[in-house]
Enzyme design. Sequence first.
Site, PDB file in Angstrom:
ATOM      1  N   HIS A   4      45.115  28.954  23.724  1.00 20.23           N
ATOM      2  CA  HIS A   4      44.507  27.874  24.497  1.00 20.23           C
ATOM      3  C   HIS A   4      45.113  28.097  25.856  1.00 20.23           C
ATOM      4  CE1 HIS A   4      45.115  24.933  20.714  1.00 20.23           C
ATOM      5  NE2 HIS A   4      45.732  25.053  21.210  1.00 20.23           N
ATOM      6  N   SER A  34      35.854  46.149  47.352  1.00 19.50           N
ATOM      7  CA  SER A  34      34.571  46.125  47.370  1.00 19.50           C
ATOM      8  C   SER A  34      33.837  46.862  48.814  1.00 19.50           C
ATOM      9  CB  SER A  34      35.144  44.547  48.097  1.00 19.50           C
ATOM     10  OG  SER A  34      34.271  43.781  48.898  1.00 19.50           O
ATOM     11  N   LYS A  64      40.194  43.911  48.187  1.00 18.85           N
ATOM     12  CA  LYS A  64      40.135  44.031  46.755  1.00 18.85           C
ATOM     13  C   LYS A  64      40.010  45.277  46.208  1.00 18.85           C
ATOM     14  CE  LYS A  64      37.834  40.822  44.931  1.00 18.85           C
ATOM     15  NZ  LYS A  64      36.200  40.232  44.521  1.00 18.85           N
TER      16      LYS A  64
END
Length: 460
Positions: free
Chosen positions: A153, A275, A281
């Site tokens: 999960h 980016s 990034k």
Amino acid sequence: MWGGRFAERPSDIMQAINASIDIDKRLWREDIRGSKAHAAMLAAQGIITKDDDAKIQAGLDQIAAEIEAGTFVFDIALEDIHLNIEARLTERIGEAGKRLHTGRSRNDQVATDFKLWVMGACDGAADELRSLQKTLAARAAETADVVMPGFTHLQTAQPVTMGHHLLAYVEMFERDFMRLSGAGGAAGDGCPLGAAALAGTGFPIDRFATASALGFSEPAANSLDAVGSRDFALQALSALAIAGTHLSRLAEEIVLWTSPQFGFARLSDAWSTGSSIMPQKRNPDAAELIRAKAARLGANFAALNGIVQKLPLTYAKDLQDDKVLTFEAFDTFDLCVAAMRGMFETITFNRDAMREAATRGYATATDLADWLVRELAMPFREAHHVTGAVVKRAEALGVATLDALPLAEFQKIEPRITEAARALLTVEHSAASRDSYGGTAPVRVREQAALWKERLADED
Ligand code: ARG
């Protein structure tokens, strides 16, 4: 082109929707191979002369050279690869070229070419998968004792090892390999050539000879099935779709692992993008695109399945679109597998971050419950309850991991818990203790990684 029957040429739009040459020119090798086998068989059976066969063989070889050299002019007015090659052959060798189409049709011709192509493509894709498995197995051997959180999960469940996690994918890709090999094998059963338009032919052809010359196990036993079926391609596309699903799940893990929030792994510069606005990034674009392209692999299967499922026997032009879907699927798949392999060749794992994450969420709670069962002969349900109370206590005290909880706190809940029990609750011990066959313990992972190394090397 259709000889006597038509007086007018097709409209441009008719030509645009009908022609397939831009796509099926990719079958030129298979088409020439098929035609050479057919002509040789016609000559052996006395249906054409040896002299005509010799001209056809030489002419087809020259056409192959022209296509290879990029000098062949593909003509959309000639619809597809079959008519383009046949027309050029007649241009080069005259009369003999016009005899090549005796006892065959484009319907059996295209089914034969396409089966040959799919056989080769399945082999190629299976090889690609093998390389990816090798890379993953090598990384698994290196990370056999690297502890990370195992999830169910997406919630921390129990500590596992990265090597174990990577080998899970090696297993999945092994089944994909088997499915792809099976699809290649299915394409190689039942040569359609000689089924002609749909009903067979009255010429004394030898279908066993052409089938074996082209590497098929036998000729297709039913001419209607031979020209009207595409389940060999569906089998290949379903194998690619399922393998794509596995690639996508692994890609999704890369996206998660490389995020600052997880921080489990870092892609090398060659496999990261920046980016245009945010200088910090490092984006996992290749993994994201694998995820996207996996969806398309499923769509390619669904599209061809949708095309075939509503066709009465036998051939209908709908089937012409089988190739664009199949070519695209194999191209996409090969690219995705290569990108996945590239990422894993240079990905680096952050052991400390993974270990730290594994300690969060009381991941070793099951180990305490197991100890209570083993050492105190407590029924598991009761042990589960006691352990739950210990976790609750730790949480209330703000103690993040069970191995850091003072023994006195354990003993308030179950006085028989000892220091030895508490010492078992580290993530390393937890992972190492799961040493059942197929379990995550480093000893088992090292064994499995070594087995894979051997198994994957055997085939070279
Ligand atoms: N280009 C066609 C295809 O790929 C070849 C077969 C055409 N046969 C026909 N009867 N029109 O399906």
